[in-house]
Motif scaffolding. Structure first.
Motif, short mmCIF file in Angstrom:
data_model
loop_
_atom_site.label_atom_id
_atom_site.label_comp_id
_atom_site.label_asym_id
_atom_site.label_seq_id
_atom_site.Cartn_x
_atom_site.Cartn_y
_atom_site.Cartn_z
N PHE A 48 0.93 -1.27 -0.13
CA PHE A 48 -0.14 0.07 0.10
C PHE A 48 0.91 1.25 -0.02
O PHE A 48 1.72 1.37 0.99
N ASP A 49 0.77 2.10 -1.01
CA ASP A 49 1.28 3.32 -1.09
C ASP A 49 0.84 4.45 -0.82
O ASP A 49 -0.35 5.07 -1.25
N VAL A 50 0.97 4.93 0.59
CA VAL A 50 0.28 6.10 1.06
C VAL A 50 0.43 7.43 0.47
O VAL A 50 -0.63 8.21 0.05
N ASP A 51 1.55 7.71 -0.08
CA ASP A 51 1.83 9.00 -0.90
C ASP A 51 0.89 8.93 -2.18
O ASP A 51 0.28 9.84 -2.58
N ARG A 52 0.82 7.73 -2.86
CA ARG A 52 -0.06 7.57 -4.17
C ARG A 52 -1.55 7.83 -3.37
O ARG A 52 -2.26 8.51 -4.44
N PHE A 53 -1.75 7.01 -2.61
CA PHE A 53 -3.20 7.50 -2.04
C PHE A 53 -3.53 8.70 -2.01
O PHE A 53 -4.59 9.20 -2.15
N LEU A 54 -2.80 9.39 -1.14
CA LEU A 54 -2.88 10.87 -0.83
C LEU A 54 -2.89 11.75 -2.01
O LEU A 54 -3.86 12.53 -2.27
N ALA A 55 -2.21 11.32 -2.81
CA ALA A 55 -2.28 12.17 -4.11
C ALA A 55 -3.52 11.87 -5.03
O ALA A 55 -4.18 12.77 -5.41
N GLY A 56 -3.86 10.76 -5.11
CA GLY A 56 -5.24 10.36 -5.72
C GLY A 56 -6.33 10.99 -5.33
O GLY A 56 -7.26 11.43 -5.81
N ASN A 582 8.01 17.91 1.78
CA ASN A 582 6.83 17.34 1.76
C ASN A 582 6.49 16.28 0.79
O ASN A 582 5.38 15.54 0.90
N GLY A 583 7.44 16.35 -0.32
CA GLY A 583 7.25 15.09 -1.23
C GLY A 583 6.60 15.76 -2.68
O GLY A 583 5.41 15.97 -2.65
N PRO A 584 7.47 15.91 -3.69
CA PRO A 584 6.88 16.43 -4.93
C PRO A 584 5.63 15.45 -5.54
O PRO A 584 4.47 15.84 -5.91
N GLY A 588 3.73 18.36 -5.45
CA GLY A 588 4.06 18.71 -6.46
C GLY A 588 5.23 19.85 -6.26
O GLY A 588 5.92 19.69 -5.37
N TYR A 589 5.82 20.32 -7.29
CA TYR A 589 7.08 21.04 -7.19
C TYR A 589 6.82 22.45 -7.10
O TYR A 589 5.73 22.92 -7.47
N THR A 609 0.41 19.45 6.42
CA THR A 609 1.86 19.75 5.59
C THR A 609 3.02 19.98 6.72
O THR A 609 2.78 20.64 7.83
N ARG A 610 4.10 19.51 6.12
CA ARG A 610 5.43 19.69 7.08
C ARG A 610 5.96 21.10 6.66
O ARG A 610 5.76 22.02 5.76
N LEU A 611 6.26 21.94 7.92
CA LEU A 611 6.90 23.32 7.89
C LEU A 611 5.73 24.20 7.44
O LEU A 611 5.96 25.21 6.49
#
Length: 698
Positions: A48-56, A582-584, A588-589, A609-611
């Motif tokens: 399970f990819d958490v980052d991909r889940f949140l992006a979706g 926070n991870g692109p 995003g960038y 959000t971090r920072l």
């Protein structure tokens, strides 16, 4: 509290709600996942990819499709996480589901989610962690929204007890927790306790804010406190806090924030209670103008405020008060800001009353759906399952930042069509001709013509921003690469600056039945982690060199120009670092300078959000730069010269760097407490797996 006691307490929560057994919402941000209407499939990964889940999930919310797609998406994600045996991932899904169900008013269904999240968190043994505190807050807020105030109060108190161990005394999340608890007290007519919680929230915010005089959260808390004081019949004090809220909005130039309407309406309520009906009418009318600007008129928010205005107007008439001087914003056209000069010598066009107010992306989607898609079906039926459509690339609307000022150039109904190389060779030229022949006017908006199109965006130019493209040609025009560099080519990734990657991965994909465009786009989204870590190290180095070392040295030399440039380098590096940490793939960038702060503000308002505080502090740095670098004797606040501004600049730089170190430690990227960021670089680079020399500092 041991696990048995905790589970017993949670069981009591479940048993108290109709015999039923029993994560947050998301804000807009950059979306870099498969975001198009025709894609409804959900993968079933073994991992399970958490980052991909949140992006979706972000993609669904950003496309305004939450009502139909978010529920099934969350349910499937819970199944995927459970099948993968990923308890942490499942807890993330449940926290998001709690927020979504709360926002949709699905309070009964949310009871099962709340109980399941609490039981899972207890089983995982995460008591005393940020994740535990967050889960308690989300569960409490869900119960408050459902009207289960006893359960909500207990959970908020558990969250407060946890937060004292997991959060610093000045963490803004702690202030939000006190604010939420105040709402429980206020909604159960315990206004004295609500007042106590809000005063504590205000204390935390004012002590942690880099500039409390222009802090939106401080302003909102003043408004909330004013309304509680009004309910306690403390009219004079309520008036002071309500007026203070408006002062903060104006000092911070936040008058176009949606929250400004709440402050105006809150002060109107206070003035109405004081019998100052003329002022109440004026404030309610101002509030309606802001609500109209931000939300439109067909909303409950507008209707409730309008009803309050009518009540104030009636009271004024009965008291014989003349309210004719105030313009009736409910009957007038929407307020349009004054024209302003642009470098092009043109003016921002006034809004047309005959056309709906919509963003460039919304206009592009509607133009595709109602004009472009039928044209494809009629003229290219054999290709309609192969052509991707959307709006990605350069232009403020692709980032979601367009406004009335943006519309003096390169604005109008438009979209992009993306084809494979083979299909482009077959039909590209003719399809471009048919695209150019589409109606120039749509929903009251006119397609950009020669007079309003900049040379770089001309339809027949190399830098054109809409029309028909081969997929590889499109990405090559934006990035210089037809496809994203390979993971084992870090030197190529490092040649791509973040602004270029932002332009390649922003916007929206409306349709991609073949999936070829989205696959290529996603390749640019997934920056290899070694490259991300290398860039983080570089940003740390620049922040140390420019901000911590050279700002003070240049000021000592009385070289204001060099000091100002050093501050600028620090701000650019720090803002980039927030996106990288926070991870692109999720947020995003960082875009180019024009939209850097608009994007950073939006990111800072997102949940988790971090920072999140760095954006405000960087804006403070920029605001103080003039006085610090060119102040001289007698220049600056109160004529005290540059010294106070210099001290605040240096303190703000060090505060940001200290927060960065705390975040690096929280993410496991360093073992050091050293706040001079240059010394943090070796610790970060320890996590780079590749041996490529370009990834490491000298």
């Amino acid at each position: 509290m041991n696990d048995d006691e905790l589970l017993s307490k949670l069981e009591a929560f479940g048993n108290s709600i109709d015999g039923t057994t029993i994560g947050g919402t998301t804000d807009d941000g950059f979306v870099n996942n498969d975001d198009y209407e025709d894609d409804t499939a959900v993968d079933h990964p073994a991992h399970f990819d958490v980052d991909r889940f949140l992006a979706g999930l972000d993609a669904i919310f950003d496309a305004h499709e939450a009502a139909t797609k978010a529920g099934p998406y969350l349910e499937q994600a819970a199944v995927d996480a459970e099948n993968a045996g990923d308890d942490a991932g499942l807890l993330t899904v449940l926290n998001e589901t709690m927020g979504f169900y709360r926002s949709q008013g699905k309070h009964k269904e949310n009871q099962w989610i709340i109980q399941r999240a609490l039981e899972l968190a207890a089983k995982m043994g995460i008591e005393g962690t940020d994740a535990w505190t967050t889960t308690l807050i989300n569960a409490a807020t869900g119960q408050r929204a459902a009207g289960n105030y006893d359960q909500a109060e207990d959970l908020y108190h558990m969250a407060l007890a946890s937060a004292t161990r997991t959060l610093s005394p000045t963490d803004r999340r702690l202030a939000a927790l006190h604010n939420n608890l105040s709402m429980v007290y206020s909604e159960t007519n315990r206004n004295d306790k609500a007042e106590t919680e809000l005063r504590e929230a205000l204390r935390i915010l004012e002590s942690s804010s880099p500039n409390a005089d222009a802090d939106l959260d401080v302003a909102s808390t003043h408004t909330n406190l004013a309304l509680v004081l009004l309910a306690e019949h403390k009219l004079d004090e309520a008036d002071r806090h309500a007026a203070r809220a408006l002062e903060i909005y104006r000092t911070g130039h936040l008058e176009h924030s949606a929250h400004y309407a709440s402050a105006l309406a809150g002060y109107a309520q206070v003035r109405f209670a004081a019998g100052d009906y003329a002022r109440a009418v004026d404030l309610y009318r101002q509030a309606l103008a802001v609500i109209d600007e931000c939300y439109g008129r067909d909303t409950d928010y507008y209707r409730v405020t309008e009803a309050n205005l009518r009540q104030a107007e009636d009271a004024a008439r009965q008291a014989g008060v003349d309210i004719s001087d105030a313009a009736d914003t409910t009957a007038a056209s929407p307020v349009v800001s004054k024209e302003r000069d642009d470098s092009s010598g043109q003016h921002a066009p006034a809004e047309s009353a005959a056309r709906p107010r919509m963003s460039g992306l919304e206009l592009a989607r509607a133009y595709w759906q109602e004009v472009g898609k039928p044209m494809i079906a009629a003229k290219y039926p054999q290709y309609q399952g192969r052509i991707a459509a959307g709006l990605v690339g350069h232009g403020s609307e692709c980032y979601g930042f367009d406004d009335a000022v943006s519309r003096d150039h390169d604005f109008g109904p438009r979209f992009c069509l993306w084809l494979t190389d083979e299909d482009y060779a077959e039909i590209g030229a003719q399809l471009q001709t048919d695209y150019d022949a589409l109606p120039n006017e749509f929903m009251g908006y006119v397609r950009a013509d020669v007079a309003t199109t900049t040379p770089r965006a001309a339809r027949d130019g190399a830098g054109r921003r809409d029309g028909v493209f081969a997929i590889g040609d499109f990405f090559e025009s934006v990035t210089g690469y037809r496809t994203a560099p390979a993971e084992d080519s870090p030197h190529e990734w490092l040649m791509l600056d973040e602004a270029t990657l932002a332009a390649a991965t922003n916007g929206k994909v409306f349709a991609d039945p073949l999936g070829a465009f989205s696959a290529t786009r996603q390749g640019f989204t997934f920056m290899p982690d070694d490259v991300r870590l290398s860039l983080i190290s570089r940003r740390l180095g620049m922040m140390a060199q420019a901000g911590q070392y050279n700002v003070s040295r240049m000021l000592e030399r009385d070289d204001g120009a060099a000091a100002w440039l050093a501050i600028s380098e620090f701000v650019q590096a720090a803002s980039s670092l927030v996106f990288l940490l926070n991870g692109p793939v999720t947020v995003g960038y960082a875009p180019y300078y024009k939209w850097r702060f608009a994007a950073l503000r939006r990111l800072s308002q997102r949940m988790a959000t971090r920072l999140p505080d760095v954006c405000d502090q960087l804006e403070t740095l920029l605001r103080l730069s003039s006085a610090a670098c060119y102040g001289g004797a007698g220049f600056g606040e109160g004529g005290r010269g540059a010294a106070p501004a210099v001290a605040q600049v240096e303190q703000t730089v060090e505060r940001i760097c200290a927060e960065v170190v705390d975040e690096l430690r929280a993410e496991g990227l360093t073992r050091s407490d050293e706040t001079f960021l240059e010394w943090q670089r070796p610790y970060v680079e320890e996590h780079i797996r590749s041996n490529a020399a370009c990834l490491y500092s000298l």
